[in-house]
Design a protein around this motif. Structure first.
Motif, PDB file in Angstrom:
ATOM      1  N   ALA A 150      16.933 -61.268 -38.445  1.00 23.81           N
ATOM      2  CA  ALA A 150      17.982 -60.893 -37.496  1.00 23.81           C
ATOM      3  C   ALA A 150      17.965 -59.406 -37.182  1.00 23.81           C
ATOM      4  O   ALA A 150      18.150 -59.023 -36.040  1.00 23.81           O
ATOM      5  N   VAL A 151      17.775 -58.566 -38.176  1.00 27.39           N
ATOM      6  CA  VAL A 151      18.069 -57.162 -37.925  1.00 27.39           C
ATOM      7  C   VAL A 151      17.013 -56.180 -38.432  1.00 27.39           C
ATOM      8  O   VAL A 151      17.280 -54.988 -38.433  1.00 27.39           O
ATOM      9  N   ALA A 152      15.853 -56.646 -38.862  1.00 29.51           N
ATOM     10  CA  ALA A 152      14.831 -55.673 -39.226  1.00 29.51           C
ATOM     11  C   ALA A 152      14.359 -54.957 -37.956  1.00 29.51           C
ATOM     12  O   ALA A 152      14.078 -55.605 -36.960  1.00 29.51           O
ATOM     13  N   VAL A 153      14.300 -53.652 -37.999  1.00 27.42           N
ATOM     14  CA  VAL A 153      14.090 -52.867 -36.785  1.00 27.42           C
ATOM     15  C   VAL A 153      12.853 -51.984 -36.928  1.00 27.42           C
ATOM     16  O   VAL A 153      12.542 -51.497 -38.014  1.00 27.42           O
ATOM     17  N   ILE A 154      12.166 -51.796 -35.825  1.00 23.65           N
ATOM     18  CA  ILE A 154      11.026 -50.884 -35.781  1.00 23.65           C
ATOM     19  C   ILE A 154      11.060 -50.212 -34.407  1.00 23.65           C
ATOM     20  O   ILE A 154      11.371 -50.858 -33.422  1.00 23.65           O
ATOM     21  N   PRO A 155      10.818 -48.916 -34.345  1.00 25.41           N
ATOM     22  CA  PRO A 155      10.824 -48.293 -33.019  1.00 25.41           C
ATOM     23  C   PRO A 155       9.606 -48.703 -32.206  1.00 25.41           C
ATOM     24  O   PRO A 155       8.565 -49.068 -32.770  1.00 25.41           O
ATOM     25  N   ARG A 156       9.752 -48.646 -30.899  1.00 27.32           N
ATOM     26  CA  ARG A 156       8.660 -49.031 -30.013  1.00 27.32           C
ATOM     27  C   ARG A 156       7.512 -48.053 -30.194  1.00 27.32           C
ATOM     28  O   ARG A 156       7.697 -46.845 -30.154  1.00 27.32           O
ATOM     29  N   GLY A 157       6.347 -48.593 -30.391  1.00 26.82           N
ATOM     30  CA  GLY A 157       5.176 -47.753 -30.515  1.00 26.82           C
ATOM     31  C   GLY A 157       4.738 -47.508 -31.948  1.00 26.82           C
ATOM     32  O   GLY A 157       3.640 -47.021 -32.180  1.00 26.82           O
ATOM     33  N   ALA A 158       5.580 -47.824 -32.896  1.00 28.51           N
ATOM     34  CA  ALA A 158       5.198 -47.578 -34.281  1.00 28.51           C
ATOM     35  C   ALA A 158       4.127 -48.565 -34.733  1.00 28.51           C
ATOM     36  O   ALA A 158       3.365 -48.284 -35.645  1.00 28.51           O
ATOM     37  N   LEU A 159       4.101 -49.720 -34.094  1.00 31.79           N
ATOM     38  CA  LEU A 159       3.054 -50.696 -34.393  1.00 31.79           C
ATOM     39  C   LEU A 159       2.290 -50.975 -33.114  1.00 31.79           C
ATOM     40  O   LEU A 159       2.831 -50.827 -32.016  1.00 31.79           O
ATOM     41  N   PHE A 160       1.043 -51.345 -33.243  1.00 30.10           N
ATOM     42  CA  PHE A 160       0.341 -51.765 -32.045  1.00 30.10           C
ATOM     43  C   PHE A 160      -0.506 -52.984 -32.352  1.00 30.10           C
ATOM     44  O   PHE A 160      -0.908 -53.223 -33.482  1.00 30.10           O
ATOM     45  N   VAL A 169      -0.345 -50.553 -38.050  1.00 29.04           N
ATOM     46  CA  VAL A 169       0.479 -49.351 -37.926  1.00 29.04           C
ATOM     47  C   VAL A 169      -0.216 -48.410 -36.947  1.00 29.04           C
ATOM     48  O   VAL A 169      -1.426 -48.205 -37.022  1.00 29.04           O
ATOM     49  N   ASN A 170       0.557 -47.873 -36.034  1.00 31.89           N
ATOM     50  CA  ASN A 170       0.000 -46.997 -35.014  1.00 31.89           C
ATOM     51  C   ASN A 170      -0.081 -45.579 -35.566  1.00 31.89           C
ATOM     52  O   ASN A 170       0.949 -44.930 -35.782  1.00 31.89           O
ATOM     53  N   ARG A 171      -1.285 -45.127 -35.773  1.00 37.63           N
ATOM     54  CA  ARG A 171      -1.424 -43.793 -36.373  1.00 37.63           C
ATOM     55  C   ARG A 171      -1.092 -42.691 -35.388  1.00 37.63           C
ATOM     56  O   ARG A 171      -0.806 -41.575 -35.776  1.00 37.63           O
ATOM     57  N   THR A 172      -1.143 -43.014 -34.105  1.00 38.28           N
ATOM     58  CA  THR A 172      -0.869 -41.961 -33.126  1.00 38.28           C
ATOM     59  C   THR A 172       0.588 -41.937 -32.708  1.00 38.28           C
ATOM     60  O   THR A 172       0.944 -41.259 -31.766  1.00 38.28           O
ATOM     61  N   PHE A 173       1.410 -42.690 -33.415  1.00 36.97           N
ATOM     62  CA  PHE A 173       2.832 -42.723 -33.060  1.00 36.97           C
ATOM     63  C   PHE A 173       3.459 -41.366 -33.329  1.00 36.97           C
ATOM     64  O   PHE A 173       3.395 -40.860 -34.451  1.00 36.97           O
ATOM     65  N   GLU A 174       4.035 -40.801 -32.288  1.00 34.09           N
ATOM     66  CA  GLU A 174       4.606 -39.457 -32.428  1.00 34.09           C
ATOM     67  C   GLU A 174       6.120 -39.500 -32.410  1.00 34.09           C
ATOM     68  O   GLU A 174       6.780 -38.488 -32.218  1.00 34.09           O
TER      69      GLU A 174
END
Lengths: 276, 708
Positions: A150-160, A169-174
């Motif tokens: 229901a509520v596990a959250v990840i910001p957009r771009g942190a994963l690809f 995991v997106n290593r270039t996530f800034e």
């Protein structure tokens, strides 16, 4: 929150008041490292803490290379000895939905639930009381699973999503930019997408298939089930789930620091519509 | 598939090689026509239209011109792959467009398509606007589907399905083609509307809208960009357009001149960050400022400031903390508060989470500088009285019997639930706001509702039992309830003060003031953990009435009663409302009520590893977020949470109030029937018998007749 950057994460998530005592922190830092080695996880998350009446459950999750693959969940009562929980099934969720109230803090504790069942005995129909016993461990599994979904959250771009399917995991996530960080649409559910298929073509047209492969938070039901706050004068975004009070997500815009932690009683806030 | 059809085509080409020549000429001519058309300033659309021909002509027509026999044999079919995809896809509209055109094709099923398809279609294209551009673009993209086109000439839409399944992009483009075509030759291909459902059309609209979306960065959209690119290509006619398409795209973009918009204001994205930093800077600087006037500091800051950091250290041991830096900021903010207000004693009460902002709450005891807020509130009650008196103006009609249940007055400041004054701020550094004192009605209503705090004190509280006040009052009521429920101290730390206590006893048997026990010896931490009876409440219990001290609402109202019945009813009620009594002050928390088999408190030792230096931690299960610690000598209470009470059941809104019963039907309400003629005559007879003079009776008769 990542087990490796636990101390920074705890400091960032402390706005809600729930932290860890120094001895717990130290033991977590030690034992999660060992968990990672023994279970051969590529990443270990400290998931949070479920407050029991007697003792608390400390929960950790192990991830393999594919971030969206089913996660393994471990619990511990003293932050040192970890035990693996079985994966949650639909049956479990259904079975434990009748149990209400607080967790006890004893995995072998059994809840008794009296179920009335109609029994047809020839012509007569009478109700029979059936006592269902539910172990607390089962309930723990199903609650963790529900919260995760229901509520596990990840910001957009942190994963690809890689072209072959697995999610890394997106290593270039800034980090998110300041304007993005204030919008719920820049945060995703950390789970397999459910609603994505129902979107219209125009909505899909903007999506980047390597980044937008999960459901965004903005369509959560009911509307307003998230509280989004900029703390420390916009230097920190904090999302608090109102549906599962106790879940805190933090992110420092412009950096990679992000994560979520659940500290709460493990009960869903079904009064939400009354409270808004 | 493709191979076989290509071979087939080749064969047929060889068979009718002669017919190819005219085609070459025609295309050459037509392309020249287009070139001449281009020079005309008439239509800019013509540029894109002719583009596919100019592309197809280099492989096709020059060869046929230079080496006619060779080109005839192999040119269109095998050696020029780009051309065949175009032609058949341009035929389908033609297939339906004119029967005159269809007839020759049937005679020369395959290759005759080529010349005929080109020429009329180009004519048609001239007429239709920039559709042609799109059709040919899409045709090339769907080149794969060519063989199917050939075979299923009659079935126009089958190949589309095939190409649709190929990839979504193709589907999109093809949809555009389809739609544009249908618009232009709407009357021609009748099959179109039937097979194109509205869903598809909306999808096309969506796709076109997407192409037309303007990028916020460059101010361009893809649709215009593509048409600009094609215009440029046709203007310049580069030899190998397909190879340098990237450069062309870049050139077109570079040529686009865009001025940065003047936004009138500076971009202040990070402004709030600086703003709060500026405010918090004042917190850190105030120490220096105060050095100037030493007297004030000695006077005020003597012992009014709590040691926040010390208790924060212990709470951190217990696993409750705001983080080190935020705690220190709160500490500084409290210092600011004590410096600016006449505060005798101050305490960090806790933090209440809100939807938009949070509240940091400080509990304070003022010295002598009480404020004028009470006077204002009294005015409000007076206004209410005035409203009541307004109702009394017209005495003729019965007034409403209903009187609002008597408002229970709030407690004096420094007593009961208003013992302390509470200051809140959203963030350390922002100004402190004093909360108004709480009224019993607010507490009573607050017990029935459950609302999230928004973080803005002026927000109205919209709830079912209407809440008297805005969010600041609700916040104050919740603070009062939480304090009353969760502020505890180790047994023996406080004792009743001897002089005052006796006075209080006379009034109501419970004592409401206490003082620190100077002889407090400390208490064993293990005892605190093992037994809840070693913890006591040091804040008064709030009665169901909403006050800490009982207020008798009856005495005044008795005088007004007149009717016997009513008095009886009232008396019964009075008997029912006996004095509410709660647990007295300094009651051990072991006597607290259970919440449906859930113990109200959980005690723990903060560390099992080093028990000799551990502290006792108390956690409230009734108010999640309320904590207390005691290390034997010192103790502190803290609340961090949403400000809601726990209940295992879900929140149930209070039932609506009972509907008032209507007045019982009795002699006051029912009326007699009208007097009948017989009765009147009997009455007259009786009167005549009694009183001889008849004049008056006649008068009355007339009157009665009128009424009948």
């Amino acid at each position: 929150m990542d087990a490796e950057s636990l101390l920074l994460s705890l400091e960032l998530a402390s706005g809600s008041g729930q932290g860890l005592s120094p001895d717990r922190r130290a033991s977590l830092l030690t034992s999660l490292l060992l968990v990672k080695r023994d279970y051969r996880y590529s990443r270990v998350l400290f998931w949070g803490r479920i407050l029991g009446l007697v003792t608390d459950y400390y929960i950790a999750q192990g991830l393999i290379e594919d971030q969206l693959a089913p996660r393994k969940t471990l619990y511990s009562l003293n932050c040192m000895e970890w035990s693996l929980l079985p994966p949650a099934t639909e049956e479990m969720v259904e079975q434990t939905s009748v149990v209400k109230g607080r967790f006890m803090g004893d995995p072998s504790h059994e809840y008794e639930h009296v179920d009335l069942q109609k029994v047809n005995d020839g012509d007569k129909v009478f109700e029979e009381e059936i006592v269902v016993r539910i172990k607390e461990e089962t309930r723990l599994v199903s609650i963790i699973d529900q919260i995760d979904k229901a509520v596990a959250v990840i910001p957009r771009g942190a994963l690809f999503k890689t072209p072959f399917g697995p999610v890394h995991v997106n290593r270039t996530f800034e980090g998110l930019s300041m304007s993005e960080a204030k919008k719920l649409s820049s945060y995703f559910h950390f789970r397999e997408p459910v609603e994505l298929k129902n979107k219209t073509l125009l909505e899909k047209a903007d999506l980047d298939p390597s980044l937008d492969f999960m459901d965004s938070l903005e369509n959560d039901i009911p509307k307003g089930s998230w509280s989004i706050q900029m703390e420390r004068g916009n230097a920190l975004v904090v999302l608090r789930s109102l549906l599962w009070p106790g879940l805190t997500f933090y992110h420092t815009p412009g950096t990679k620091n992000c994560g979520y932690i659940y500290v709460g009683t493990g009960e869903k806030n079904i009064d939400l519509p009354f409270m808004l | 598939m493709e191979d076989s059809t290509a071979q087939k085509q080749e064969k047929e080409n060889q068979e009718s090689g002669e017919e190819e020549r005219p085609w070459g000429e025609i295309t050459a001519a037509s392309s020249q026509d287009f070139k001449s058309g281009l020079s005309e300033p008439l239509e800019s659309e013509q540029g894109p239209e002719t583009e596919p021909y100019s592309r197809s002509s280099p492989p096709g027509s020059p060869q046929s011109r230079d080496s006619a026999p060779l080109g005839d044999l192999t040119g269109p079919g095998a050696s020029s792959p780009p051309s065949p995809p175009e032609e058949p896809s341009s035929t389908p509209p033609l297939a339906l467009s004119g029967q005159g055109l269809e007839a020759p094709r049937q005679t020369h099923p395959n290759h005759s398509v080529i010349p005929e398809a080109e020429t009329p279609h180009s004519d048609h294209l001239k007429q239709s606007s920039d559709i042609g551009e799109l059709t040919h673009l899409t045709c090339q993209s769907t080149g794969n589907a060519f063989p199917q086109f050939q075979q299923t000439n009659g079935h126009l839409y089958e190949p589309r399905d095939v190409s649709c399944s190929n990839s979504k992009q193709k589907e999109l483009r093809f949809d555009i083609f389809q739609e544009e075509d249908s618009n232009s030759n709407y009357d021609l291909d009748e099959a179109e509307p039937e097979t194109a459902p509205s869903v598809l059309e909306t999808a096309i609209q969506n796709a076109k809208a997407y192409l037309l979306k303007t990028s916020s960065q460059s101010g361009l959209n893809l649709y215009d960009h593509l048409s600009n690119m094609l215009t440029k290509i046709l203007d310049e006619r580069p030899e190998n357009a397909v190879d340098i398409i990237e450069n062309i795209s870049q050139d077109v973009k570079m040529a686009h001149f865009s001025k940065k918009l003047d936004t009138l204001q500076n971009e202040n994205e990070m402004l709030p960050t600086y703003e709060i930093a500026e405010k918090q800077k004042a917190l850190f600087l105030q120490g220096h400022l105060e050095g100037a006037d030493q007297e004030l500091e000695d006077e005020i800051a003597g012992n009014s400031l709590p040691n926040v950091m010390e208790s924060a250290f212990y709470f951190e041991q217990a696993g409750v903390s705001l983080g080190t830096d935020e705690t220190y900021r709160v500490f500084l903010a409290l210092k600011q508060l004590t410096d600016t207000h006449p505060i005798q004693r101050c305490r960090f009460w806790g933090k209440i989470l809100g939807l938009e902002m949070n509240y940091i709450v400080a509990e304070a005891e003022l010295r002598d500088g009480e404020d004028e807020e009470e006077a204002e509130e009294e005015d409000v009650t007076e206004e209410r009285d005035n409203e009541d008196s307004e109702g009394e103006e017209d005495d003729e009609l019965p007034r409403s019997f209903y009187k609002a249940p008597q408002a229970i007055p709030k407690e004096e400041s420094r007593t009961g639930a208003n013992k302390y004054v509470y200051f809140v701020c959203n963030e350390p550094g922002r100004p402190w706001v004093k909360l108004p004192s709480v009224t019993p009605a607010q507490i009573v209503i607050a017990r029935q509702i459950k609302k999230f705090f928004t973080g803005r004190l002026g927000t109205p509280i919209i709830s079912y039992p209407p809440f008297p006040g805005d969010e600041s009052n609700y916040l104050r009521a919740q603070i009062a309830r939480i304090s009353a429920g969760t502020h505890v101290s180790p047994l023996g730390f406080y004792q009743f003060s001897e002089e005052e206590g006796e006075e209080e006893e006379e009034v109501e048997g419970g004592r409401d003031s206490f003082e620190e026990n100077p002889d407090f010896e400390g208490i064993q931490v293990v005892d605190l953990v093992e037994s809840l009876s070693n913890w006591v409440h040091h804040v008064q219990h709030i009665l169901p009435q909403g006050r800490c001290n009982w207020f008798n609402p009856i005495q005044k109202s008795e005088e007004e009663e007149e009717d016997d019945d009513e008095e009886k009813e009232e008396k019964e009620e009075f008997d029912y409302i006996e004095q509410e009594v709660g647990p007295p002050l300094l009651t051990p928390i072991s006597e607290d009520l259970e919440i449906q088999s859930i113990p109200p408190w959980t005690t723990r030792l903060c560390s099992n590893l080093i028990p000799q230096y551990a502290i006792a931690v108390l956690r409230s299960n009734l108010w999640p977020g309320a904590y207390a610690f005691c290390n034997g000598k010192k103790f502190e209470n803290l609340y961090i949470g949403w400000g809601h009470k726990y209940s295992p059941e879900s929140y149930t809104p209070p039932v609506p109030p009972p509907v008032c019963q209507e007045y019982p039907s009795g002699p006051e309400l029912t009326e007699m029937d009208d007097p009948s003629v017989e009765e009147e005559q009997a009455f007259r007879a009786a009167q005549e018998a009694a009183v001889p003079p008849a004049e008056e009776n006649e008068d009355t008769d007339e009157d009665e007749e009128d009424y009948d």
